[in-house]
Design an enzyme around this catalytic site. Structure first.
Site, PDB file in Angstrom:
ATOM      1  N   GLU A   1       0.814  -1.228   0.000  1.00  0.00           N
ATOM      2  CA  GLU A   1       0.000   0.000   0.000  1.00  0.00           C
ATOM      3  C   GLU A   1       0.840   1.267   0.000  1.00  0.00           C
ATOM      4  O   GLU A   1       0.473   2.264  -0.615  1.00  0.00           O
ATOM      5  CB  GLU A   1      -0.930   0.001   1.220  1.00  0.00           C
ATOM      6  CG  GLU A   1      -1.973   1.093   1.187  1.00  0.00           C
ATOM      7  CD  GLU A   1      -3.074   0.863   2.201  1.00  0.00           C
ATOM      8  OE1 GLU A   1      -3.624   1.841   2.704  1.00  0.00           O
ATOM      9  OE2 GLU A   1      -3.397  -0.318   2.484  1.00  0.00           O
TER      10      GLU A   1
ATOM     11  N   ASP B   1      -2.800  -3.016   3.612  1.00  0.00           N
ATOM     12  CA  ASP B   1      -3.368  -3.103   4.955  1.00  0.00           C
ATOM     13  C   ASP B   1      -4.630  -3.961   4.914  1.00  0.00           C
ATOM     14  O   ASP B   1      -5.458  -3.817   4.004  1.00  0.00           O
ATOM     15  CB  ASP B   1      -3.721  -1.714   5.481  1.00  0.00           C
ATOM     16  CG  ASP B   1      -2.487  -0.851   5.698  1.00  0.00           C
ATOM     17  OD1 ASP B   1      -1.381  -1.405   5.756  1.00  0.00           O
ATOM     18  OD2 ASP B   1      -2.647   0.384   5.806  1.00  0.00           O
TER      19      ASP B   1
ATOM     20  N   TYR C   1      -0.777  -2.853  13.724  1.00  0.00           N
ATOM     21  CA  TYR C   1      -1.644  -2.049  12.857  1.00  0.00           C
ATOM     22  C   TYR C   1      -2.585  -1.193  13.713  1.00  0.00           C
ATOM     23  O   TYR C   1      -3.274  -1.717  14.600  1.00  0.00           O
ATOM     24  CB  TYR C   1      -2.459  -2.975  11.956  1.00  0.00           C
ATOM     25  CG  TYR C   1      -3.211  -2.255  10.869  1.00  0.00           C
ATOM     26  CD1 TYR C   1      -2.543  -1.473   9.941  1.00  0.00           C
ATOM     27  CD2 TYR C   1      -4.601  -2.358  10.764  1.00  0.00           C
ATOM     28  CE1 TYR C   1      -3.234  -0.809   8.933  1.00  0.00           C
ATOM     29  CE2 TYR C   1      -5.292  -1.702   9.769  1.00  0.00           C
ATOM     30  CZ  TYR C   1      -4.604  -0.928   8.862  1.00  0.00           C
ATOM     31  OH  TYR C   1      -5.287  -0.261   7.876  1.00  0.00           O
TER      32      TYR C   1
END
Length: 753
Positions: A9, A107, A308
């Site tokens: 990403e 992600d 995350y």
């Protein structure tokens, strides 16, 4: 040789993934203006292409570009086109379009799944897999690529549905309200599907505060002493002054007798692991806005320092080796706190109410190789301390309750004392308010040291601060863990709210009032919450993207019809509020209210009394606050101008006052002898300019941070005035002419004051 194409990403995340998978042998290359990373592993060629977010951008056909000529009802039903947003990345991907395997490593959430699937239309996809990970650590990345899963197209569809619905609602209602109120171009009124009900919460709270009528009530406090002072309060509600005075006269100077005394220990439980919302709330207490906190957390994640940061989960996955992480932290500045956790016989983490399967709670995964600074250090420390606190023991407190009879009237004394600090020793952001009550015996006689009848008033509800607003949004299902911080940031940047606690501005108030008067439903959380549930149904496969988007279009037609029938009323409401302005406080000359009115290119500060001489135009690109001090020259109030990245500037409210003129003059122009005056550019940058402009065009850029102080010195090389810059503990002189010999070599130390 088999070719694997990996889609990441962001560049930082891509570099780290490649570094881990290649065992430090990856090489960065460039193709058609874009970077990619190449390495070999297990006799296979791997190419990793990092994107910069979305490669496609949703938009309307070019026929609808002109706001004034577009039919809004046609705009609602218009097809959505997807334009290439990152052509360089697409060109690079096309070089490897015939790859044997495509692995999406974006992600793992709705947005990441959509970003990953967007690129597939540019590739000759054969075998498509998904690498799911929650931390950029060696173990997680290797496990994710060894155990790939299938791409979740329903998850991607749910993100695309939100993107399309937000585009349609935002474009249609933003255009309508901007045109209806005659506020176009840079002054347009932004309308958002989630932004509007969030603003509605703030407006409702403001109306509750304004309509609140305080009621008086009374408290009787007696201070007793047994080795130390402690307080007891009359045990019943007192709203009538005469009754309160009667009881007070009966107990004043009278001793007390203990009727009962109870004492018990109880736990103050450890906090739950961090989900996104709770993390952003705690960061706001450190003075870090939700948008900045999230930005920092994402960078820490991409550096492999934390897990995350977008998650609803408040329960650690059983697969996480918690003890191993604590042992890593022993090699950091948190070694003492890590030792506390490791000293326990068994490490059992706390649990929150939400257990999800997408990502674990936010926790540290490694220690920085070099020291973090500023807000990055604060955020990392917050996450580390929260993590360790969830693994440490509960605090233990002692609650004491005494019932004391004073001349036939019952008084209560309640105490709370910490017995064992527990997790408070680690999580320094929380404190426990202690109240002392000594151990007492039944029938023990106590002498009062002080007797007090207190008159109090009930208080209105508090304004939301950023933390409580985030909590309210979460409880009402407004937005998602990934969007709430951005929604709050937009309310500030679009001048709907200001300050913290959050206060609605005249623009925000006029806008939301016009909505409530016309169609209050879109200012209520329920409609947005229903749509969030529809997104979940798309993700689970029980609804299709097209069904949800088309239903939203039908709803918007009805809403727009209501607004179009009240265009003139909406115009009047918004502009009436804007022309009234925001209250700055009381006028020091006559006690009336002072108002701050924001126009396109300036502010006006005026008194509510038209005959008052406070009526000034302030040309400033900063935020204005009324200061407590008075001008030493004219005695009018001072104002504080706050600009991003600069120290606050204090000026007289009267722009023509000699105080301002003298304060802003830093010396003589070496070109024509005019005054060099401190000015602000249209972009908020400060500089010195000659007072004889436009005849003289001499200007000098200035440092944007720090406090500037004038001196009586002139530069021996160019004749410009020498200025002192104060930035923290550093004080140094400089010449405003950047390339001047005085500043040569950038060795500021030689010019230290």
């Amino acid at each position: 040789m088999t070719l694997n194409l990996i889609i990441a990403e962001k560049m930082d995340a891509g570099r780290r993934i490649a570094y881990i998978l290649s065992k430090k042998t990856s090489k960065q290359k460039r193709s058609k203006g874009s970077f990619y990373i190449e390495f070999e592993s297990n006799n296979e060629r791997n190419v990793l292409v990092p994107l910069s977010g979305h490669v496609l951008e949703a938009d309307f056909p070019s026929d609808f570009k002109d706001w004034l000529k577009s039919d809004l009802n046609l705009l609602i039903d218009s097809r959505i086109v997807y334009n290439v947003k990152n052509q360089r990345a697409i060109n690079t991907l096309k070089n490897f379009k015939d790859a044997d395997n495509i692995i999406i490593a974006t992600d793992y959430d709705r947005e990441g799944e959509l970003i990953g699937t967007e690129v597939l239309k540019f590739l000759n996809a054969k075998n498509i897999k998904r690498a799911k990970f929650s931390a950029l650590t060696e173990k997680e990345i290797n496990d994710a690529f060894s155990n790939t899963i299938n791409v979740d197209y329903n998850l991607a569809d749910s993100a695309q549905a939100r993107e399309e619905i937000d585009l349609i609602w935002g474009a249609v209602l933003t255009r309508f309200f901007s045109i209806a109120s005659n506020r176009l171009w840079k002054d347009f009124i932004s309308v958002g599907r989630v932004q509007t009900p969030t603003l509605g919460l703030i407006y409702k709270r403001e109306m509750e505060i304004r309509s609140f009528v305080p009621e008086k009530y009374y408290k009787i406090k007696i201070t007793f002493n047994k080795n130390r002072d402690f307080d007891a309060y009359y045990n019943n509600e007192l709203k009538d002054r005469k009754t309160a005075e009667k009881i007070f006269s009966e107990v004043k100077n009278m001793p007390g007798r203990v009727k009962s005394f109870d004492k018990e220990e109880y736990y103050i439980y450890r906090p739950a692991p961090f989900n996104t919302n709770e993390f952003l709330r705690e960061a706001s207490y450190l003075g870090i806005s939700p948008a900045r906190a999230m930005n920092i957390a994402e960078k820490l994640y991409m550096q492999g320092l934390i897990s995350y940061p977008r998650t609803d989960n408040t329960v650690y996955n059983k697969s996480i080796n918690l003890k191993s992480i604590v042992e890593k932290l022993k090699k950091s500045e948190f070694s003492m706190e890590a030792d506390l956790v490791l000293s326990q016989e068994k490490i059992l983490p706390s649990r929150g109410k939400t257990e999800a399967t997408d990502h674990p709670p936010i926790y540290p995964v490694s220690v920085p190789s070099k020291e973090l600074t500023g807000d990055y250090k604060k955020i990392y420390e917050l996450i580390v301390r929260r993590f360790l606190a969830t693994l440490y023991k509960n605090a233990v407190a002692v609650r004491s309750t005494a019932l004391i009879d004073v001349n036939g009237h019952d008084f209560i004394s309640e105490g709370n004392i910490i017995k064992e600090n527990g997790w408070y020793d680690i999580y320094k952001y929380k404190s426990y308010r202690e109240y002392f009550v000594p151990d007492l015996e039944k029938n023990e006689v106590l002498n009062g040291r002080d007797y007090e009848l207190q008159e109090k008033e009930t208080e209105p509800p508090r304004r939301y601060d950023v933390s409580s607003l985030l909590k309210a949004m979460e409880s009402l299902n407004l937005g998602t863990k990934s969007t709430r911080h951005d929604i709050i940031d937009k309310l500030y940047s679009r001048n709907f709210v200001t300050g913290n606690p959050v206060k609605i501005t005249p623009l925000g108030e006029g806008f939301i009032k016009s909505i409530i008067d016309t169609n209050p439903r879109i200012s209520e959380p329920e409609m947005t919450a229903e749509l969030e549930m529809d997104m979940d149904k798309i993700a689970s496969g029980t609804k299709t993207k097209d069904d949800v988007v088309n239903e939203s279009r039908r709803m918007l037609h009805s809403v727009l019809n209501d607004f179009q029938g009240r265009t003139s009323e909406i115009n009047k409401t918004i502009n009436d509020y804007l022309n009234t302005g925001e209250s700055l406080g009381r006028c020091p000359l006559d006690g009336n209210e002072l108002f701050l009115i924001k126009y396109r290119d300036h502010y006006k500060i005026k008194c509510g009394d038209e005959n008052c001489r406070i009526d000034f135009n302030i040309y400033s690109n900063g935020r204005i606050q009324l200061n407590d001090s008075k001008c030493p020259v004219c005695s009018l109030p001072m104002i504080k101008i706050i600009r991003k990245g600069q120290s606050p500037e204090v000026k007289c409210i009267d722009p023509a006052c000699d105080y301002n003129k003298e304060k802003d003059i830093y010396g003589t122009c070496p070109a024509d002898g005019g005054n060099l005056v401190l000015r602000q550019s249209r972009y908020g940058k400060r500089f010195l300019g000659c007072s004889n402009y436009p005849k003289c065009t001499v200007t000098y850029p200035l440092p944007q941070k720090g406090i500037l102080k004038k001196t009586d010195k002139k530069c021996q090389y160019c004749g410009a005035p020498i200025i002192v810059l104060i930035n923290g503990r550093r004080h140094f002189e400089f010449c405003p002419k950047i390339d001047c010999e005085f500043n040569r070599g950038g060795k500021i130390e030689k010019n230290k004051v």
